[in-house]
Design a protein around this motif. Structure first.
Motif, mmCIF file in Angstrom:
data_model
loop_
_atom_site.group_PDB
_atom_site.id
_atom_site.type_symbol
_atom_site.label_atom_id
_atom_site.label_comp_id
_atom_site.label_asym_id
_atom_site.label_seq_id
_atom_site.Cartn_x
_atom_site.Cartn_y
_atom_site.Cartn_z
ATOM 1 N N ARG A 165 20.743 3.725 6.714
ATOM 2 C CA ARG A 165 21.506 4.893 6.316
ATOM 3 C C ARG A 165 20.744 5.807 5.353
ATOM 4 N N ASN A 166 19.648 5.341 4.762
ATOM 5 C CA ASN A 166 18.890 6.145 3.818
ATOM 6 C C ASN A 166 17.612 6.653 4.454
ATOM 7 N N ARG A 167 17.488 7.953 4.523
ATOM 8 C CA ARG A 167 16.333 8.557 5.179
ATOM 9 C C ARG A 167 15.042 8.241 4.426
ATOM 10 N N GLU A 168 15.105 8.161 3.096
ATOM 11 C CA GLU A 168 13.891 7.884 2.326
ATOM 12 C C GLU A 168 13.289 6.533 2.699
ATOM 13 N N VAL A 169 14.152 5.533 2.904
ATOM 14 C CA VAL A 169 13.670 4.208 3.296
ATOM 15 C C VAL A 169 13.118 4.246 4.715
ATOM 16 N N GLN A 170 13.769 4.980 5.598
ATOM 17 C CA GLN A 170 13.289 5.098 6.971
ATOM 18 C C GLN A 170 11.901 5.730 7.015
ATOM 19 N N VAL A 171 11.703 6.785 6.229
ATOM 20 C CA VAL A 171 10.402 7.467 6.194
ATOM 21 C C VAL A 171 9.329 6.536 5.635
ATOM 22 N N ALA A 172 9.659 5.808 4.569
ATOM 23 C CA ALA A 172 8.690 4.888 3.970
ATOM 24 C C ALA A 172 8.316 3.772 4.938
ATOM 25 N N LEU A 173 9.298 3.247 5.672
ATOM 26 C CA LEU A 173 9.025 2.197 6.648
ATOM 27 C C LEU A 173 8.179 2.723 7.798
ATOM 28 N N ALA A 174 8.496 3.912 8.277
ATOM 29 C CA ALA A 174 7.707 4.513 9.362
ATOM 30 C C ALA A 174 6.264 4.757 8.923
ATOM 31 N N LYS A 175 6.094 5.141 7.685
ATOM 32 C CA LYS A 175 4.753 5.383 7.145
ATOM 33 C C LYS A 175 3.940 4.088 7.107
ATOM 34 N N VAL A 176 4.556 2.998 6.693
ATOM 35 C CA VAL A 176 3.859 1.711 6.629
ATOM 36 C C VAL A 176 3.526 1.215 8.033
ATOM 37 N N LEU A 177 4.470 1.344 8.965
ATOM 38 C CA LEU A 177 4.233 0.889 10.337
ATOM 39 C C LEU A 177 3.135 1.691 11.015
ATOM 40 N N SER A 178 3.106 3.007 10.774
ATOM 41 C CA SER A 178 2.042 3.834 11.366
ATOM 42 C C SER A 178 0.684 3.475 10.788
ATOM 43 N N ARG A 179 0.665 3.146 9.501
ATOM 44 C CA ARG A 179 -0.584 2.744 8.874
ATOM 45 C C ARG A 179 -1.080 1.417 9.450
ATOM 46 N N VAL A 180 -0.170 0.478 9.670
ATOM 47 C CA VAL A 180 -0.537 -0.812 10.254
ATOM 48 C C VAL A 180 -1.030 -0.628 11.688
ATOM 49 N N ALA A 181 -0.341 0.234 12.444
ATOM 50 C CA ALA A 181 -0.743 0.484 13.834
ATOM 51 C C ALA A 181 -2.120 1.143 13.897
ATOM 52 N N PHE A 182 -2.402 2.049 12.968
ATOM 53 C CA PHE A 182 -3.706 2.720 12.933
ATOM 54 C C PHE A 182 -4.831 1.736 12.638
ATOM 55 N N ARG A 183 -4.572 0.809 11.702
ATOM 56 C CA ARG A 183 -5.595 -0.190 11.335
ATOM 57 C C ARG A 183 -5.832 -1.165 12.487
ATOM 58 N N SER A 184 -4.771 -1.506 13.212
ATOM 59 C CA SER A 184 -4.938 -2.448 14.320
ATOM 60 C C SER A 184 -5.760 -1.828 15.446
ATOM 61 N N LYS A 185 -5.626 -0.504 15.649
ATOM 62 C CA LYS A 185 -6.409 0.181 16.689
ATOM 63 C C LYS A 185 -7.889 0.235 16.330
ATOM 64 N N ARG A 186 -8.148 0.370 15.054
ATOM 65 C CA ARG A 186 -9.527 0.416 14.619
ATOM 66 C C ARG A 186 -10.179 -0.978 14.737
#
Length: 347
Positions: free
Chosen positions: A326-347
């Motif tokens: 229900r909190n957009r700030e938490v959703q954005v923070a989680l999406a940011k962490v997941l995108s960072r993890v996905a980027f590192r895994s591709k590298r």
């Protein structure tokens, strides 16, 4: 011959012997009573588990373990996000991090012991472990109740006095709130646990619960607990009603302020953040009121088990989901962490 010449001498000797025998009997009774009390203070208790070894119960046990794992993962993730994302370094999320910390501890006190007993087929718990379980559960329960009421004050200041929010909710005030909630839990838990553990348990040591909770253990005491039960009821009402009155007062002002807002977007944002907290409050206090304010004659041990499982496992698991969904700030923070993890895994 001596007794014939001095008849009173024989009577006195007999009386003296009777007094000595009575004194010895009293000492033996006292020693036996002390032995029974000491035995009750050192003997193990037996916990009535939630599950048997039948097929359906094995499925339910697996479900409980799954919910337990999800709760630990959800609260740990929320703690990580609040710690690492600068946008979540606000008073509201600082208080929320303390709530997540309590929600990590709640199931850790009860579920692992229940799972070990189930897998080993042994339902015993030592006297010391039982006391520790009671202490930490009461500590976290009272601390969470106080913390939830203080979080409602945070929402009141954010909605009704937004311009003064940085001053009224400065870091020192937040630390004072958190310290107050933890110290309240420690104080109540120390007093209640020390009293309940000093009662003698001379009869059955079978606790009709899957963990050591104060009302269940109180039923096993072989001393008169009427005065303590009355004091416990009064303190339970105060511990529950005082925070609830603060929550009710805060949200009555918040609701009035939301209804007077002209901006639909601001009204929606305020309602979203407040409704998350209200949902958590309802889940926590609903179970607490049932356990500690409704007389024990109106609910069975089976109902107590279900309610205790709800507030010690289900509610801590739902809390991070309620706030993250229900909190957009938490959703954005989680999406940011997941995108960072996905980027590192591709590298």
């Amino acid at each position: 011959m001596e007794t014939e010449r001095y008849p009173s001498l024989g009577t006195k000797a007999v009386k003296l012997k009777v007094v000595k025998v009575n004194a010895c009997l009293k000492i033996n009774d006292a020693l036996w009573s002390m032995g029974q009390t000491n035995q009750s203070m050192t003997s193990d208790f037996t916990l009535m588990g939630l599950f048997s070894y039948s097929g359906p119960h094995l499925v339910l046990f697996s479900l409980v373990v799954t919910i337990f794992t999800m709760g630990l993962l959800g609260n740990s993730t929320l703690l990580f996000l609040i710690r690492t994302d600068p946008r979540l370094h606000t008073p509201m999320y600082f208080l929320l991090s303390q709530l997540s910390l309590l929600d990590v501890g709640f199931p850790l006190v009860t579920i692992p012991k229940m799972a070990v007993n189930f897998m080993q087929g042994d339902s015993s718990i030592s006297f010391g472990a039982c006391g520790a379980q009671m202490f930490f559960l009461m500590l976290m329960g009272v601390s969470e109740g106080v913390l939830l009421s203080l979080m409602s004050y945070d929402r009141y200041v954010a909605v009704c006095h937004p311009l003064h929010y940085p001053i009224l909710m400065r870091h020192q005030v937040c630390l004072l709130m958190v310290t107050t909630s933890w110290l309240s839990g420690v104080l109540v838990a120390s007093i209640q646990t020390s009293i309940i553990l000093h009662f003698p348990y001379c009869d059955s040591h079978t606790v009709e619960h899957f963990f050591c909770e104060l009302p269940a253990l109180l039923k096993l005491a072989c001393a008169d607990t009427t005065a303590y039960e009355l004091a416990l009821s009064i303190s339970g009402v105060l511990i529950l009603l005082l925070p609830l009155s603060l929550i009710f007062t805060s949200y009555s002002h918040v609701l009035r302020a939301i209804l007077h807002m002209n901006s639909i977007e601001a009204r929606h944002k305020a309602f979203t953040t407040c409704s998350s907290h209200i949902t958590v409050v309802g889940l926590f206090y609903g179970a607490a009121v049932f356990m500690y304010m409704v007389p024990g004659t109106y609910h069975s041990p089976q109902q107590d088990n279900v309610v205790s499982l709800f507030y010690s496992l289900v509610t801590p698991t739902l809390n991070p989901l309620i706030y993250s969904l229900r909190n957009r700030e938490v959703q954005v923070a989680l999406a940011k962490v997941l995108s960072r993890v996905a980027f590192r895994s591709k590298r």
